[in-house]
Design a protein around this motif. Structure first.
Motif, PDB file in Angstrom:
ATOM      1  N   UNK A  32      39.835  11.038  53.724  1.00 48.25           N
ATOM      2  CA  UNK A  32      38.673  10.395  53.111  1.00 48.25           C
ATOM      3  C   UNK A  32      38.867  10.172  51.616  1.00 48.25           C
ATOM      4  N   UNK A  33      39.643  11.037  50.971  1.00 50.19           N
ATOM      5  CA  UNK A  33      39.855  10.912  49.527  1.00 50.19           C
ATOM      6  C   UNK A  33      40.663   9.678  49.155  1.00 50.19           C
ATOM      7  N   UNK A  34      41.254   9.006  50.134  1.00 48.94           N
ATOM      8  CA  UNK A  34      42.056   7.812  49.857  1.00 48.94           C
ATOM      9  C   UNK A  34      41.225   6.532  49.836  1.00 48.94           C
ATOM     10  N   UNK A  35      39.924   6.638  50.068  1.00 50.72           N
ATOM     11  CA  UNK A  35      39.088   5.439  50.136  1.00 50.72           C
ATOM     12  C   UNK A  35      39.142   4.581  48.870  1.00 50.72           C
ATOM     13  N   UNK A  36      39.023   5.140  47.656  1.00 49.94           N
ATOM     14  CA  UNK A  36      39.100   4.272  46.462  1.00 49.94           C
ATOM     15  C   UNK A  36      40.420   3.512  46.367  1.00 49.94           C
ATOM     16  N   UNK A  37      41.523   4.168  46.715  1.00 45.78           N
ATOM     17  CA  UNK A  37      42.820   3.492  46.666  1.00 45.78           C
ATOM     18  C   UNK A  37      42.884   2.366  47.693  1.00 45.78           C
ATOM     19  N   UNK A  38      42.271   2.592  48.849  1.00 49.70           N
ATOM     20  CA  UNK A  38      42.275   1.568  49.896  1.00 49.70           C
ATOM     21  C   UNK A  38      41.475   0.352  49.458  1.00 49.70           C
ATOM     22  N   UNK A  39      40.299   0.590  48.878  1.00 47.62           N
ATOM     23  CA  UNK A  39      39.485  -0.507  48.353  1.00 47.62           C
ATOM     24  C   UNK A  39      40.254  -1.269  47.267  1.00 47.62           C
TER      25      UNK A  39
END
Length: 248
Positions: A32-39
């Motif tokens: 879940x912590x990778x969401x900003x990088x994915x966006x």
């Protein structure tokens, strides 16, 4: 690969990244912590595609304007008539297949099949455990429960009722409760599991998500049993798949 194909692929890739980020399907692949990088990655790819398309359109318009009124009866046309010897890299279109798969049909999170391919729980490397919180029923992660069952010299689980969440795996040795743990993404996932005794767990289909309560079954052969403890089930109820199927 032609530039038009490259631009389309960039659009599809950026759209796929933003789609799984918005819908939450990204949790099937990464933490879940990778969401900003994915966006951020999705937006950057879409911007790159947009810039490339605008640049190509403007270049095409300038080329068309420069060709207006030009005499096309010269030797250049004669050379063009000899035939186009360029070859389209058709195999490059195969890159679109995984992008469309993510965009249109998101695969499910790893489940019982992945657990059955894992021979044993990963051997814990930390033997320092804090005391369990007070209460009649203690909620634990699967990783914490398995680690304590195999390595806690203070035997903090003895006599305690714990609550665990995971999915059922029907094995030749009986039903098990499992959860997949990831450090970064689904590619490095490994299974932690415990056997289930009682509670009619043998009647629950594999890959069914459940919440169980019970007590650890004391055993002296944890290492010989591949670090898979047993839980004497008191209650078992089916639940929907959690939004975050992996433990981290």
């Amino acid at each position: 690969m032609k530039r038009e194909t490259q631009n389309i692929l960039l659009l599809l890739l950026g759209g796929a990244l933003l789609k799984i980020a918005v819908t939450g399907d990204y949790l099937r692949y990464v933490k879940a912590s990778h969401l900003p990088w994915l966006f951020g990655a999705g937006l950057v790819v879409l911007v790159l595609a947009g810039v490339a398309i605008v640049r190509d359109v403007r270049a095409g318009a300038r080329a068309a304007a420069g060709d207006t009124g030009r005499d096309r009866s010269g030797p250049a046309d004669a050379c063009a008539g000899e035939g186009d010897h360029g070859h389209t890299a058709r195999s490059a279109w195969l890159i679109v297949v995984p992008v469309l798969a993510v965009l249109l049909v998101a695969p499910p999170a790893l489940g019982a099949d992945s657990v059955l391919r894992t021979r044993k729980n990963t051997e814990p490397g930390n033997t320092e455990f804090g005391p369990l919180p007070p209460g009649d029923v203690v909620s634990l992660s699967m990783s914490d429960f398995v680690d304590r069952a195999g390595w806690d010299e203070r035997q903090s689980l003895d006599g305690r009722i714990v609550r665990l969440t995971g999915f059922v795996v029907q094995t030749t040795g009986g039903p098990q409760l499992a959860r997949l743990t990831i450090s970064c993404c689904a590619a490095d996932a490994f299974a932690v599991r415990t056997g289930l005794t009682g509670g009619r767990a043998d009647l629950v289909p594999s890959d069914t998500w459940v919440e169980v309560t019970g007590r650890l079954v004391p055993a002296d052969d944890t290492r010989a049993r591949d670090y898979v403890p047993d839980l004497a089930v008191r209650t078992l109820r089916e639940i929907p798949r959690p939004d975050e199927p992996y433990e981290t």
